[in-house]
Design a protein around this motif. Sequence first.
Motif, PDB file in Angstrom:
ATOM      1  N   PRO A 121       0.799  -1.237   0.000  1.00 22.44           N
ATOM      2  CA  PRO A 121       0.000   0.000   0.000  1.00 22.44           C
ATOM      3  C   PRO A 121       0.828   1.281   0.000  1.00 22.44           C
ATOM      4  O   PRO A 121       0.492   2.242  -0.703  1.00 22.44           O
ATOM      5  CB  PRO A 121      -0.834  -0.125   1.282  1.00 22.44           C
ATOM      6  N   ALA A 122       1.902   1.314   0.780  1.00 20.92           N
ATOM      7  CA  ALA A 122       2.730   2.527   0.846  1.00 20.92           C
ATOM      8  C   ALA A 122       3.358   2.816  -0.512  1.00 20.92           C
ATOM      9  O   ALA A 122       3.402   3.980  -0.960  1.00 20.92           O
ATOM     10  CB  ALA A 122       3.813   2.369   1.906  1.00 20.92           C
ATOM     11  N   ALA A 123       3.835   1.769  -1.183  1.00 23.55           N
ATOM     12  CA  ALA A 123       4.450   1.951  -2.496  1.00 23.55           C
ATOM     13  C   ALA A 123       3.423   2.416  -3.522  1.00 23.55           C
ATOM     14  O   ALA A 123       3.698   3.303  -4.342  1.00 23.55           O
ATOM     15  CB  ALA A 123       5.105   0.646  -2.955  1.00 23.55           C
ATOM     16  N   VAL A 124       2.236   1.822  -3.472  1.00 22.39           N
ATOM     17  CA  VAL A 124       1.178   2.202  -4.419  1.00 22.39           C
ATOM     18  C   VAL A 124       0.683   3.613  -4.125  1.00 22.39           C
ATOM     19  O   VAL A 124       0.385   4.376  -5.050  1.00 22.39           O
ATOM     20  CB  VAL A 124       0.020   1.184  -4.382  1.00 22.39           C
ATOM     21  N   TRP A 125       0.604   3.969  -2.833  1.00 19.71           N
ATOM     22  CA  TRP A 125       0.224   5.331  -2.465  1.00 19.71           C
ATOM     23  C   TRP A 125       1.175   6.344  -3.108  1.00 19.71           C
ATOM     24  O   TRP A 125       0.741   7.341  -3.698  1.00 19.71           O
ATOM     25  CB  TRP A 125       0.252   5.508  -0.950  1.00 19.71           C
ATOM     26  N   ALA A 126       2.460   6.095  -2.988  1.00 18.66           N
ATOM     27  CA  ALA A 126       3.453   7.010  -3.548  1.00 18.66           C
ATOM     28  C   ALA A 126       3.317   7.087  -5.067  1.00 18.66           C
ATOM     29  O   ALA A 126       3.336   8.174  -5.649  1.00 18.66           O
ATOM     30  CB  ALA A 126       4.861   6.557  -3.161  1.00 18.66           C
ATOM     31  N   ALA A 127       3.157   5.914  -5.705  1.00 18.49           N
ATOM     32  CA  ALA A 127       3.029   5.883  -7.164  1.00 18.49           C
ATOM     33  C   ALA A 127       1.745   6.574  -7.617  1.00 18.49           C
ATOM     34  O   ALA A 127       1.737   7.304  -8.616  1.00 18.49           O
ATOM     35  CB  ALA A 127       3.053   4.434  -7.656  1.00 18.49           C
ATOM     36  N   ALA A 128       0.647   6.356  -6.870  1.00 16.10           N
ATOM     37  CA  ALA A 128      -0.639   6.965  -7.235  1.00 16.10           C
ATOM     38  C   ALA A 128      -0.585   8.481  -7.102  1.00 16.10           C
ATOM     39  O   ALA A 128      -1.097   9.212  -7.966  1.00 16.10           O
ATOM     40  CB  ALA A 128      -1.753   6.390  -6.358  1.00 16.10           C
ATOM     41  N   ALA A 129       0.023   8.960  -6.014  1.00 16.54           N
ATOM     42  CA  ALA A 129       0.104  10.407  -5.791  1.00 16.54           C
ATOM     43  C   ALA A 129       0.980  11.083  -6.833  1.00 16.54           C
ATOM     44  O   ALA A 129       0.590  12.085  -7.448  1.00 16.54           O
ATOM     45  CB  ALA A 129       0.633  10.688  -4.384  1.00 16.54           C
ATOM     46  N   VAL A 151      -7.975  15.536  -3.991  1.00 14.59           N
ATOM     47  CA  VAL A 151      -8.864  14.381  -3.792  1.00 14.59           C
ATOM     48  C   VAL A 151      -8.176  13.316  -2.954  1.00 14.59           C
ATOM     49  O   VAL A 151      -8.767  12.749  -2.024  1.00 14.59           O
ATOM     50  CB  VAL A 151      -9.297  13.781  -5.142  1.00 14.59           C
ATOM     51  N   LEU A 152      -6.907  13.032  -3.252  1.00  9.34           N
ATOM     52  CA  LEU A 152      -6.171  12.002  -2.533  1.00  9.34           C
ATOM     53  C   LEU A 152      -5.986  12.367  -1.065  1.00  9.34           C
ATOM     54  O   LEU A 152      -5.993  11.494  -0.192  1.00  9.34           O
ATOM     55  CB  LEU A 152      -4.817  11.764  -3.198  1.00  9.34           C
ATOM     56  N   VAL A 153      -5.822  13.656  -0.770  1.00  8.82           N
ATOM     57  CA  VAL A 153      -5.705  14.097   0.622  1.00  8.82           C
ATOM     58  C   VAL A 153      -6.994  13.781   1.382  1.00  8.82           C
ATOM     59  O   VAL A 153      -6.961  13.258   2.505  1.00  8.82           O
ATOM     60  CB  VAL A 153      -5.393  15.600   0.697  1.00  8.82           C
ATOM     61  N   PHE A 154      -8.133  14.077   0.777  1.00 13.22           N
ATOM     62  CA  PHE A 154      -9.405  13.776   1.438  1.00 13.22           C
ATOM     63  C   PHE A 154      -9.572  12.278   1.662  1.00 13.22           C
ATOM     64  O   PHE A 154     -10.078  11.846   2.702  1.00 13.22           O
ATOM     65  CB  PHE A 154     -10.580  14.332   0.622  1.00 13.22           C
ATOM     66  N   TYR A 155      -9.148  11.484   0.692  1.00 11.64           N
ATOM     67  CA  TYR A 155      -9.248  10.033   0.849  1.00 11.64           C
ATOM     68  C   TYR A 155      -8.339   9.549   1.977  1.00 11.64           C
ATOM     69  O   TYR A 155      -8.738   8.727   2.803  1.00 11.64           O
ATOM     70  CB  TYR A 155      -8.889   9.333  -0.461  1.00 11.64           C
ATOM     71  N   ALA A 156      -7.123  10.051   2.022  1.00 12.12           N
ATOM     72  CA  ALA A 156      -6.160   9.620   3.036  1.00 12.12           C
ATOM     73  C   ALA A 156      -6.585  10.032   4.436  1.00 12.12           C
ATOM     74  O   ALA A 156      -6.299   9.333   5.416  1.00 12.12           O
ATOM     75  CB  ALA A 156      -4.781  10.200   2.722  1.00 12.12           C
ATOM     76  N   CYS A 157      -7.274  11.161   4.546  1.00 12.82           N
ATOM     77  CA  CYS A 157      -7.633  11.701   5.862  1.00 12.82           C
ATOM     78  C   CYS A 157      -8.975  11.193   6.371  1.00 12.82           C
ATOM     79  O   CYS A 157      -9.367  11.506   7.502  1.00 12.82           O
ATOM     80  CB  CYS A 157      -7.678  13.223   5.802  1.00 12.82           C
ATOM     81  N   ARG A 158      -9.672  10.436   5.561  1.00 13.49           N
ATOM     82  CA  ARG A 158     -11.016  10.010   5.931  1.00 13.49           C
ATOM     83  C   ARG A 158     -10.998   9.204   7.225  1.00 13.49           C
ATOM     84  O   ARG A 158     -10.288   8.220   7.365  1.00 13.49           O
ATOM     85  CB  ARG A 158     -11.607   9.169   4.793  1.00 13.49           C
ATOM     86  N   GLU A 159     -11.811   9.659   8.190  1.00 14.69           N
ATOM     87  CA  GLU A 159     -11.995   8.980   9.478  1.00 14.69           C
ATOM     88  C   GLU A 159     -10.689   8.822  10.264  1.00 14.69           C
ATOM     89  O   GLU A 159     -10.523   7.881  11.036  1.00 14.69           O
ATOM     90  CB  GLU A 159     -12.669   7.616   9.283  1.00 14.69           C
TER      91      GLU A 159
END
Length: 241
Positions: A121-129, A151-159
């Motif tokens: 997930p961390a690697a994909v997060w970096a690649a996606a961003a 958009v990605l910030v809102f997704y990452a910060c959700r809950e």
Amino acid sequence: MEQRKGLSGFDLKLIAVVTMFIDHLGFTLFPGVLWLRCIGRLAFPIFAFQIAEGAVRTKHFGKYLTRLAVFAVIAEVPFNLMCRRAVLYRGGQNVLWTLLIALAAIGCVRWAEEKENTALPAAVWAAAAVGGYLLGEWAMTDYGGWGVVTVLVFYACREKKWGLPLEIAAMVAIHAFALPSAHVMLGSVRFPVQALAVLALIPIHLYDGRQGPHHRALQIAFYAFYPVHILILALIAIYLR
């Protein structure tokens, strides 16, 4: 009867649609009326939040992605007419492409989060961003790569307990400094109008998780409003000028 504590998803959509219309009204017909554009700064962050929220709530991610892609294509000619008075224009794409890129990036992250590999997930997060940002910039979509990142910030910060401070910091960094903006003078200080987008966090954090009124016709109407209203405004502006 239980009292409502905040705003529903439907309420947020109405706020986003109304502020977007006001913004485009200022852009097309009243370019000298800056307060219309100021109000319009609230629209994009709310739409960005709703994409992040919808990515989590949808039961049919592929259909969600396809629907957004279809309306991005439909909106392209109206967007070109509104911005450049031309049917075809390669120097900028409508905001639905920005949201589509972000949604696809979230899809990649969700796929990685479902795997047992804890490092994935961390690697994909970096690649996606990084990939989402670069694609938004390369395609010259409205709000560009920074719109995708929003958009990605809102997704990452959700809950997340630390979500609001990070959202505030990210919104200030992106909308007050990273994105180009018109400026107004407040005394001797030049204030970027785009920074007003940070105020969108107020209705966003009044959202209580309720979906509100929803059915397919209403859903399509919200999507269709974007290309329809910018086409009408563009045609009026072309006729008047």
